[in-house]
Design an enzyme around this catalytic site. Structure first.
Site, PDB file in Angstrom:
ATOM      1  CG  HIS A  65      -0.238   0.123   2.536  1.00 41.99           C
ATOM      2  ND1 HIS A  65       0.328   1.281   3.003  1.00 41.99           N
ATOM      3  CD2 HIS A  65      -0.008  -0.819   3.488  1.00 41.99           C
ATOM      4  CE1 HIS A  65       0.871   1.083   4.185  1.00 41.99           C
ATOM      5  NE2 HIS A  65       0.694  -0.192   4.503  1.00 41.99           N
ATOM      6  CB  SER A  94       1.600  -3.280   5.352  1.00 44.64           C
ATOM      7  OG  SER A  94       0.526  -2.863   6.133  1.00 44.64           O
ATOM      8  CG  ASP A 102      -0.336 -19.925  13.105  1.00 48.46           C
ATOM      9  OD1 ASP A 102       0.032 -19.879  14.292  1.00 48.46           O
ATOM     10  OD2 ASP A 102       0.205 -20.646  12.253  1.00 48.46           O
TER      11      ASP A 102
END
Length: 425
Positions: free
Chosen positions: A233, A375, A360
């Site tokens: 991003h 990210s 998880d």
């Protein structure tokens, strides 16, 4: 009259037959098969339909059948494949075979240093003059988020470039001629510095910045060109919330020191520091909605998947189990289980191509799910790199968005559709 009844009866029978046929599982499977399938050379697409198939043009693919129909990309090119059921042709599919392409997945924690184009305006302040409080910058029409690129025709690259012009304008009384960039266009304005009555220094009434720093995660690099992609991003300025226009920048290795665990309504965060040697491992050329991109100075390893891996196009990603690669302790890359809960098979570059959920137990215990700094973490499904983690849902830190790897590669200037046409780095 009998003829009309017969005609209506046949019509009703055909309508019912069509409805029954359309609701039948085999028919629905044929309808849901796309009109075009794109494969990389050597890859196979499995089609869960009953019946048989054969290629009718070129030798780009081979078609074989065991439990499912399978189409394998043999040679670069295109083939038309006819799918049959009970000996009748049901659908024609165009199969395009692309050159074999693989990248090395990342997962490493990286430190990011960006230098802006010009100096970025991050706020206004009032100068206390003998005539009262005023902001010369605001009077000149300069807004938060603008970038000052030139003063008196001279290029501005860093904050220290600005001071000499302010001092000179204060002495001569001549206003500064500014070139300002705002939202993809530039304009000219004049600004007259004012003298602060307390320290007798001239000021422009603006808070400015010329660089930014942060952490993120490496997504991939191309072993042939060393071009990389990370974050997934755009990097925005923390004060203006606007994307930073990058002049240049560097990436370095970073070490995760602690985790601020995410909670509903409050996204968590990786706490990290740049590695002690501060060795530059790559440059930054682009800051875009799909991440940051540049070139590595040397190949890097994650210790888990260090060999080139196939990628999946946006149309090939499916709902189901997957893994992400990321760092939660020191600089060790680990694989964690996630679920791809929804997919948008985009035809053109766009963000938010999938929604993922962390499943998880160890990652949930450690981070609460997706946290800032994660990210860019690569998403791997069925042995292919399919995308990168981009955003967390504020009200559900276990889930967030991902971007398709196809669009990150496109933004990096890597032409996966024709390797001979790849852009120069």
């Amino acid at each position: 009259m009998d003829f009309d009844k017969l005609r209506k009866g046949i019509g009703a029978f055909l309508l019912v037959s069509f409805i029954v046929l359309s609701m039948a599982t085999p028919f629905q499977k044929y309808v849901n098969i796309p009109k075009q399938i794109v494969l990389f050379q050597g890859q196979t697409a499995h089609i869960p339909v009953f019946g048989s198939a054969h290629a009718i043009t070129t030798n780009a693919v081979s078609v074989h059948q065991k439990e499912k129909l399978a189409i394998t990309g043999e040679h670069i090119g295109e083939s038309d494949v006819i799918l049959q059921m009970a000996g009748f042709p049901m659908k024609q599919v165009n199969v395009k075979v692309l050159p074999d392409f693989k990248v090395v997945p990342g997962g490493q924690s990286i430190g990011v240093k960006l230098n802006t184009v010009g100096v970025l305006v991050v706020g206004h302040h009032l100068v206390e003059t003998e005539q009262g409080k005023q902001s010369p910058g605001e009077t000149a029409g300069i807004q938060v988020g603008d970038a000052i690129t030139h003063i008196n025709g001279q290029k501005i690259e860093k904050m220290t470039d600005v001071s000499p012009f302010i001092e000179e304008a204060g002495k001569t009384g001549k206003p500064l001629r500014l070139t300002v960039a705002r939202d993809h266009h530039t304009f000219e304005t004049t600004l007259t510095p004012l003298k602060d009555k307390h320290d007798q220094a001239y000021r422009i009434g603006l808070y400015i910045r010329d660089s930014a720093a942060g952490i993120g995660t490496m997504t991939f690099f191309d072993p042939k060109s060393n071009i990389y992609g990370a974050l997934g991003h755009v990097i925005s300025d923390m004060d203006t919330r606007k994307p930073i226009v990058v002049r240049d920048g560097t990436i370095v290795k970073s070490t995760v020191t602690a985790i601020d665990k995410g909670r509903n309504g409050s996204p968590g965060e990786k706490l990290a520091r740049f590695s002690s040697d501060k060795q530059i491992i790559g440059n930054i050329k682009t800051n875009s909605p799909f991440g940051i991109f540049g070139k590595l100075s040397q190949p890097i390893q994650n210790g888990i998947f260090d060999k080139p891996m196939p990628i999946a196009l946006s149309t090939d990603v499916k709902k189901g189990k997957a893994k992400i690669l990321t760092v939660v302790e020191q600089d060790r890359v680990e694989a964690f289980d996630v679920e791809i809960v929804s997919v948008t098979p985009q035809k053109f570059p766009a963000t938010k191509g999938m929604v993922i959920k962390v499943t998880d137990p160890r990652l949930l215990e450690k981070t609460g799910g997706i946290v800032q700094g994660m990210s860019g973490s690569p998403i791997i499904q069925d042995g292919k790199l399919v995308g990168a983690v981009t955003h967390v849902f504020v009200n559900d830190p276990t889930s967030g968005y991902g971007v398709h790897i196809e669009w990150m590669l496109h933004e990096a200037g890597i032409n996966i559709y024709d390797r001979s046409a790849q852009k120069a780095s």
